[in-house]
Design a protein around this motif. Sequence first.
Motif, PDB file in Angstrom:
ATOM      1  N   ASP A  30       0.859  -1.179   0.000  1.00  0.00           N
ATOM      2  CA  ASP A  30       0.000   0.000   0.000  1.00  0.00           C
ATOM      3  C   ASP A  30       0.896   1.230   0.000  1.00  0.00           C
ATOM      4  O   ASP A  30       1.808   1.332   0.813  1.00  0.00           O
ATOM      5  CB  ASP A  30      -0.898   0.032   1.238  1.00  0.00           C
ATOM      6  CG  ASP A  30      -2.000  -1.004   1.173  1.00  0.00           C
ATOM      7  OD1 ASP A  30      -2.559  -1.202   0.080  1.00  0.00           O
ATOM      8  OD2 ASP A  30      -2.316  -1.603   2.210  1.00  0.00           O
ATOM      9  N   THR A  31       0.622   2.161  -0.890  1.00  0.00           N
ATOM     10  CA  THR A  31       1.421   3.371  -1.012  1.00  0.00           C
ATOM     11  C   THR A  31       0.510   4.583  -0.904  1.00  0.00           C
ATOM     12  O   THR A  31      -0.573   4.588  -1.476  1.00  0.00           O
ATOM     13  CB  THR A  31       2.144   3.396  -2.379  1.00  0.00           C
ATOM     14  OG1 THR A  31       2.920   2.215  -2.508  1.00  0.00           O
ATOM     15  CG2 THR A  31       3.042   4.605  -2.499  1.00  0.00           C
ATOM     16  N   ARG A  32       0.981   5.571  -0.179  1.00  0.00           N
ATOM     17  CA  ARG A  32       0.260   6.827  -0.068  1.00  0.00           C
ATOM     18  C   ARG A  32       1.182   7.960  -0.508  1.00  0.00           C
ATOM     19  O   ARG A  32       2.303   8.037  -0.056  1.00  0.00           O
ATOM     20  CB  ARG A  32      -0.198   7.071   1.373  1.00  0.00           C
ATOM     21  CG  ARG A  32      -1.381   6.206   1.722  1.00  0.00           C
ATOM     22  CD  ARG A  32      -1.599   6.072   3.185  1.00  0.00           C
ATOM     23  NE  ARG A  32      -2.726   5.255   3.534  1.00  0.00           N
ATOM     24  CZ  ARG A  32      -2.907   3.990   3.213  1.00  0.00           C
ATOM     25  NH1 ARG A  32      -2.047   3.378   2.480  1.00  0.00           N
ATOM     26  NH2 ARG A  32      -3.961   3.311   3.603  1.00  0.00           N
ATOM     27  N   GLN A  33       0.676   8.807  -1.372  1.00  0.00           N
ATOM     28  CA  GLN A  33       1.418   9.998  -1.768  1.00  0.00           C
ATOM     29  C   GLN A  33       0.864  11.149  -0.955  1.00  0.00           C
ATOM     30  O   GLN A  33      -0.350  11.317  -0.861  1.00  0.00           O
ATOM     31  CB  GLN A  33       1.250  10.275  -3.254  1.00  0.00           C
ATOM     32  CG  GLN A  33       1.852   9.211  -4.131  1.00  0.00           C
ATOM     33  CD  GLN A  33       1.597   9.492  -5.597  1.00  0.00           C
ATOM     34  OE1 GLN A  33       1.148  10.557  -5.976  1.00  0.00           O
ATOM     35  NE2 GLN A  33       1.893   8.508  -6.424  1.00  0.00           N
ATOM     36  N   ILE A  34       1.748  11.928  -0.367  1.00  0.00           N
ATOM     37  CA  ILE A  34       1.297  13.043   0.455  1.00  0.00           C
ATOM     38  C   ILE A  34       1.906  14.341  -0.044  1.00  0.00           C
ATOM     39  O   ILE A  34       2.929  14.342  -0.725  1.00  0.00           O
ATOM     40  CB  ILE A  34       1.635  12.847   1.948  1.00  0.00           C
ATOM     41  CG1 ILE A  34       3.146  12.813   2.156  1.00  0.00           C
ATOM     42  CG2 ILE A  34       0.978  11.609   2.502  1.00  0.00           C
ATOM     43  CD1 ILE A  34       3.549  12.953   3.601  1.00  0.00           C
ATOM     44  N   ALA A  35       1.253  15.427   0.321  1.00  0.00           N
ATOM     45  CA  ALA A  35       1.773  16.767   0.045  1.00  0.00           C
ATOM     46  C   ALA A  35       1.928  17.465   1.393  1.00  0.00           C
ATOM     47  O   ALA A  35       1.064  17.346   2.260  1.00  0.00           O
ATOM     48  CB  ALA A  35       0.815  17.543  -0.845  1.00  0.00           C
ATOM     49  N   LEU A  42       3.741  20.821  10.379  1.00  0.00           N
ATOM     50  CA  LEU A  42       4.447  19.542  10.361  1.00  0.00           C
ATOM     51  C   LEU A  42       5.556  19.531  11.414  1.00  0.00           C
ATOM     52  O   LEU A  42       5.664  18.602  12.210  1.00  0.00           O
ATOM     53  CB  LEU A  42       5.028  19.284   8.977  1.00  0.00           C
ATOM     54  CG  LEU A  42       5.916  18.045   8.831  1.00  0.00           C
ATOM     55  CD1 LEU A  42       5.070  16.787   8.894  1.00  0.00           C
ATOM     56  CD2 LEU A  42       6.690  18.112   7.543  1.00  0.00           C
ATOM     57  N   MET A  43       6.354  20.591  11.431  1.00  0.00           N
ATOM     58  CA  MET A  43       7.457  20.672  12.393  1.00  0.00           C
ATOM     59  C   MET A  43       6.937  20.748  13.830  1.00  0.00           C
ATOM     60  O   MET A  43       7.497  20.119  14.723  1.00  0.00           O
ATOM     61  CB  MET A  43       8.323  21.893  12.090  1.00  0.00           C
ATOM     62  CG  MET A  43       8.936  21.874  10.702  1.00  0.00           C
ATOM     63  SD  MET A  43      10.014  20.476  10.457  1.00  0.00           S
ATOM     64  CE  MET A  43      11.555  21.265  10.753  1.00  0.00           C
ATOM     65  N   LEU A  44       5.860  21.492  14.047  1.00  0.00           N
ATOM     66  CA  LEU A  44       5.287  21.607  15.382  1.00  0.00           C
ATOM     67  C   LEU A  44       4.775  20.251  15.874  1.00  0.00           C
ATOM     68  O   LEU A  44       5.025  19.864  17.025  1.00  0.00           O
ATOM     69  CB  LEU A  44       4.149  22.636  15.384  1.00  0.00           C
ATOM     70  CG  LEU A  44       3.446  22.842  16.725  1.00  0.00           C
ATOM     71  CD1 LEU A  44       4.411  23.379  17.767  1.00  0.00           C
ATOM     72  CD2 LEU A  44       2.259  23.777  16.546  1.00  0.00           C
ATOM     73  N   ALA A  45       4.084  19.514  15.011  1.00  0.00           N
ATOM     74  CA  ALA A  45       3.578  18.195  15.392  1.00  0.00           C
ATOM     75  C   ALA A  45       4.734  17.243  15.723  1.00  0.00           C
ATOM     76  O   ALA A  45       4.681  16.497  16.706  1.00  0.00           O
ATOM     77  CB  ALA A  45       2.714  17.618  14.275  1.00  0.00           C
ATOM     78  N   ALA A  46       5.783  17.269  14.920  1.00  0.00           N
ATOM     79  CA  ALA A  46       6.947  16.415  15.176  1.00  0.00           C
ATOM     80  C   ALA A  46       7.653  16.823  16.466  1.00  0.00           C
ATOM     81  O   ALA A  46       8.076  15.974  17.254  1.00  0.00           O
ATOM     82  CB  ALA A  46       7.918  16.474  13.999  1.00  0.00           C
ATOM     83  N   GLY A  91      -4.102  14.402   9.026  1.00  0.00           N
ATOM     84  CA  GLY A  91      -3.282  15.140   8.079  1.00  0.00           C
ATOM     85  C   GLY A  91      -3.456  16.647   8.096  1.00  0.00           C
ATOM     86  O   GLY A  91      -2.480  17.380   8.208  1.00  0.00           O
ATOM     87  N   PRO A  92      -4.693  17.144   7.994  1.00  0.00           N
ATOM     88  CA  PRO A  92      -4.873  18.594   7.990  1.00  0.00           C
ATOM     89  C   PRO A  92      -4.394  19.271   9.280  1.00  0.00           C
ATOM     90  O   PRO A  92      -3.989  20.421   9.254  1.00  0.00           O
ATOM     91  CB  PRO A  92      -6.394  18.757   7.829  1.00  0.00           C
ATOM     92  CG  PRO A  92      -6.835  17.495   7.162  1.00  0.00           C
ATOM     93  CD  PRO A  92      -5.932  16.433   7.710  1.00  0.00           C
ATOM     94  N   ARG A  97      -1.425  16.367   3.544  1.00  0.00           N
ATOM     95  CA  ARG A  97      -2.650  15.783   3.006  1.00  0.00           C
ATOM     96  C   ARG A  97      -2.282  14.637   2.087  1.00  0.00           C
ATOM     97  O   ARG A  97      -1.284  14.693   1.361  1.00  0.00           O
ATOM     98  CB  ARG A  97      -3.464  16.881   2.349  1.00  0.00           C
ATOM     99  CG  ARG A  97      -3.544  16.965   0.897  1.00  0.00           C
ATOM    100  CD  ARG A  97      -4.272  18.244   0.464  1.00  0.00           C
ATOM    101  NE  ARG A  97      -3.293  19.165  -0.089  1.00  0.00           N
ATOM    102  CZ  ARG A  97      -2.935  19.148  -1.371  1.00  0.00           C
ATOM    103  NH1 ARG A  97      -3.485  18.314  -2.210  1.00  0.00           N
ATOM    104  NH2 ARG A  97      -2.014  19.973  -1.804  1.00  0.00           N
ATOM    105  N   VAL A  98      -3.082  13.587   2.160  1.00  0.00           N
ATOM    106  CA  VAL A  98      -2.895  12.427   1.292  1.00  0.00           C
ATOM    107  C   VAL A  98      -3.520  12.782  -0.043  1.00  0.00           C
ATOM    108  O   VAL A  98      -4.691  13.149  -0.111  1.00  0.00           O
ATOM    109  CB  VAL A  98      -3.557  11.161   1.896  1.00  0.00           C
ATOM    110  CG1 VAL A  98      -3.401   9.981   0.953  1.00  0.00           C
ATOM    111  CG2 VAL A  98      -2.970  10.849   3.268  1.00  0.00           C
TER     112      VAL A  98
END
Length: 124
Positions: A30-35, A42-46, A91-92, A97-98
């Motif tokens: 299974d592959t998901r492409q994300i943007a 993203l950095m804050l969540a990490a 994601g949002p 987003r996928v």
Amino acid sequence: MSDLPQRIPAACPSSLPYATCTATRVTITDTRQIAIDDPGLLMLAAWRIARADPQHAAALGYAEPWLSMTEAQALTLLLADMDASDLAERGPLIGIRVIATSTLATRTSDDATIYEDETVLDGD
């Protein structure tokens, strides 16, 4: 005698000409492409994940200061913390987003494709 169906024996019954008697192994990918729409989110969540579990972050190679974390490192940390359904659902909230998913099933013995599907969720 019971009206319940009888269990089919492990050996191939000769009455079923379509039965396959050998085990088949299949690999499903299974592959998901994300943007990455918002690198800051993203950095804050990490960073939050790393601060909440510094040992886990260190096991992935991230030690303080997390402020120097790259997008790729942040994404790696997030992917290690959530499964595919979490990724699509949250994601949002984390700036991604996928945009497409695909499933590929191949027979392991000869790499023959036995199933392939791609769904584009959102174009770029």
